[in-house]
Design an enzyme around this catalytic site. Structure first.
Site, PDB file in Angstrom:
ATOM      1  N   THR A 146     -20.264  -5.605   5.335  1.00  0.00           N
ATOM      2  CA  THR A 146     -20.886  -4.306   5.078  1.00  0.00           C
ATOM      3  C   THR A 146     -20.288  -3.682   3.830  1.00  0.00           C
ATOM      4  O   THR A 146     -20.991  -3.110   2.993  1.00  0.00           O
ATOM      5  CB  THR A 146     -20.678  -3.379   6.287  1.00  0.00           C
ATOM      6  OG1 THR A 146     -21.187  -4.035   7.459  1.00  0.00           O
ATOM      7  CG2 THR A 146     -21.399  -2.061   6.088  1.00  0.00           C
ATOM      8  N   TYR A 188       0.849  -1.201   0.000  1.00  0.00           N
ATOM      9  CA  TYR A 188       0.000   0.000   0.000  1.00  0.00           C
ATOM     10  C   TYR A 188       0.884   1.250   0.000  1.00  0.00           C
ATOM     11  O   TYR A 188       1.961   1.266   0.597  1.00  0.00           O
ATOM     12  CB  TYR A 188      -0.874  -0.010   1.261  1.00  0.00           C
ATOM     13  CG  TYR A 188      -2.345   0.263   1.008  1.00  0.00           C
ATOM     14  CD1 TYR A 188      -3.027  -0.377  -0.010  1.00  0.00           C
ATOM     15  CD2 TYR A 188      -3.058   1.137   1.831  1.00  0.00           C
ATOM     16  CE1 TYR A 188      -4.373  -0.144  -0.218  1.00  0.00           C
ATOM     17  CE2 TYR A 188      -4.409   1.375   1.632  1.00  0.00           C
ATOM     18  CZ  TYR A 188      -5.064   0.736   0.605  1.00  0.00           C
ATOM     19  OH  TYR A 188      -6.404   0.969   0.394  1.00  0.00           O
ATOM     20  N   GLY A 207      -6.815  -0.964   5.862  1.00  0.00           N
ATOM     21  CA  GLY A 207      -7.704  -1.440   6.908  1.00  0.00           C
ATOM     22  C   GLY A 207      -7.097  -2.622   7.657  1.00  0.00           C
ATOM     23  O   GLY A 207      -6.599  -3.573   7.043  1.00  0.00           O
ATOM     24  N   ALA A 208      -7.140  -2.557   8.993  1.00  0.00           N
ATOM     25  CA  ALA A 208      -6.536  -3.620   9.793  1.00  0.00           C
ATOM     26  C   ALA A 208      -7.191  -4.966   9.519  1.00  0.00           C
ATOM     27  O   ALA A 208      -6.513  -6.011   9.527  1.00  0.00           O
ATOM     28  CB  ALA A 208      -6.641  -3.273  11.272  1.00  0.00           C
ATOM     29  N   ASP A 209      -8.499  -4.974   9.282  1.00  0.00           N
ATOM     30  CA  ASP A 209      -9.175  -6.246   9.012  1.00  0.00           C
ATOM     31  C   ASP A 209      -8.691  -6.861   7.704  1.00  0.00           C
ATOM     32  O   ASP A 209      -8.507  -8.081   7.602  1.00  0.00           O
ATOM     33  CB  ASP A 209     -10.692  -6.059   9.015  1.00  0.00           C
ATOM     34  CG  ASP A 209     -11.178  -5.034   7.997  1.00  0.00           C
ATOM     35  OD1 ASP A 209     -10.384  -4.161   7.563  1.00  0.00           O
ATOM     36  OD2 ASP A 209     -12.382  -5.067   7.658  1.00  0.00           O
ATOM     37  N   ARG A 210      -8.464  -6.014   6.708  1.00  0.00           N
ATOM     38  CA  ARG A 210      -7.954  -6.514   5.429  1.00  0.00           C
ATOM     39  C   ARG A 210      -6.576  -7.132   5.615  1.00  0.00           C
ATOM     40  O   ARG A 210      -6.280  -8.213   5.108  1.00  0.00           O
ATOM     41  CB  ARG A 210      -7.891  -5.382   4.402  1.00  0.00           C
ATOM     42  CG  ARG A 210      -9.232  -4.782   4.040  1.00  0.00           C
ATOM     43  CD  ARG A 210      -9.071  -3.529   3.182  1.00  0.00           C
ATOM     44  NE  ARG A 210      -8.476  -3.835   1.879  1.00  0.00           N
ATOM     45  CZ  ARG A 210      -8.052  -2.900   1.021  1.00  0.00           C
ATOM     46  NH1 ARG A 210      -8.123  -1.622   1.352  1.00  0.00           N
ATOM     47  NH2 ARG A 210      -7.540  -3.243  -0.157  1.00  0.00           N
TER      48      ARG A 210
END
Length: 260
Positions: free
Chosen positions: A133, A96, A103-106
């Site tokens: 979502t 990135y 995003g931390a979840d990604r």
């Protein structure tokens, strides 16, 4: 030494207590709470839990929710750690432009996907799809380098946007059909095929870039709804973020440092 893994998404908080900070650890307890009800955890689902030795989580919902979650742990003598994406962790490299803005979840899901694939055999490129979502579609090469990814609205957001922006259009539940002949089916099919098309394009780009057929992995609460409409075979992995958190945990808390 137990570890509590926490995934704070845009809508819900998911948690799981494992017997040790290691890949393949035994899940002792788990649960889900809508963000509106996070303040119930201390007196509810977490009240009966023995204090974990470690807490590791990822959060995309913002600092206010993160502070509220941390307050639910006041009875435990443990300081939670929250994953912040960096340039590299657990064998995955972050390409990135600004790594910390991913995003931390990604990031955690990519780590989980990479190690899930390696556990099955030789390294391959990966297309990782998280359906919630929002929908994210990630491309990871054979060496574990995150090349980049897509973010698009989840199915519910698409339908609500159409309802809000189109006069006289309501959004009843429809079916996914090849040739919809009513508005409900047209809306449901349109949203589903928009997501499927984004995934297919990423798959093609990754195959062209690597010269290899990518492995395809899907996760997220709504993943099962998308599976029948995908153009490529996908493996659905329900707890991929927890898998990623455990892969990170085993490197942050090696066995000799947690008394194992």
């Amino acid at each position: 030494m137990s570890i509590l893994a926490i995934d704070v998404g845009n809508t819900r908080l998911k948690w799981a207590l494992f017997d040790a900070p290691r890949a393949g650890a035994q899940m002792l307890a788990h649960g889900v709470e809508f963000l509106d009800h996070v303040d119930r955890l201390a007196d509810g689902a977490w009240a009966a839990l023995a204090a974990p030795a470690q807490v590791l989580g990822c959060v995309v919902a913002g600092d206010a929710i993160k502070r509220l979650v941390q307050e639910q742990m006041d009875a435990w003598d443990v300081a939670p750690q929250w994953v912040v994406p960096g340039t590299e962790e657990a064998g995955v490299v972050n390409s990135y432009d600004h790594p910390a803005r991913l995003g931390a979840d990604r990031w955690v899901a990519m780590i989980g996907a990479r190690h899930h694939m390696l556990a099955q055999g030789a390294a391959r490129p990966i297309v990782l799809v998280m359906v919630g979502t929002a929908v994210t579609v990630e491309a990871i090469d054979t060496q574990g380098r995150f090349l980049g990814g897509l973010i698009l609205p989840g199915h519910g957001i698409m339908l609500r946007a159409l309802e809000a922006g189109t006069a006289g259009l309501s959004v009843p539940t429809g079916e996914v059909r090849p040739f919809p002949t009513n508005t409900s089916d047209a809306l449901t099919s349109g949203g589903t095929y928009a997501i499927a098309g984004a995934v297919e394009r990423t798959w093609q780009h990754l195959r062209e870039h690597t010269g290899l057929e990518p492995a395809c992995i899907m996760t997220g609460g709504a993943g099962w709804k998308m599976m029948p409409s995908m153009t490529r075979p996908f493996e659905l992995v329900e707890n991929l973020i927890f898998d990623g958190l455990l892969e990170i945990a085993v490197r942050r808390w090696p066995a000799e440092k947690v008394g194992r």
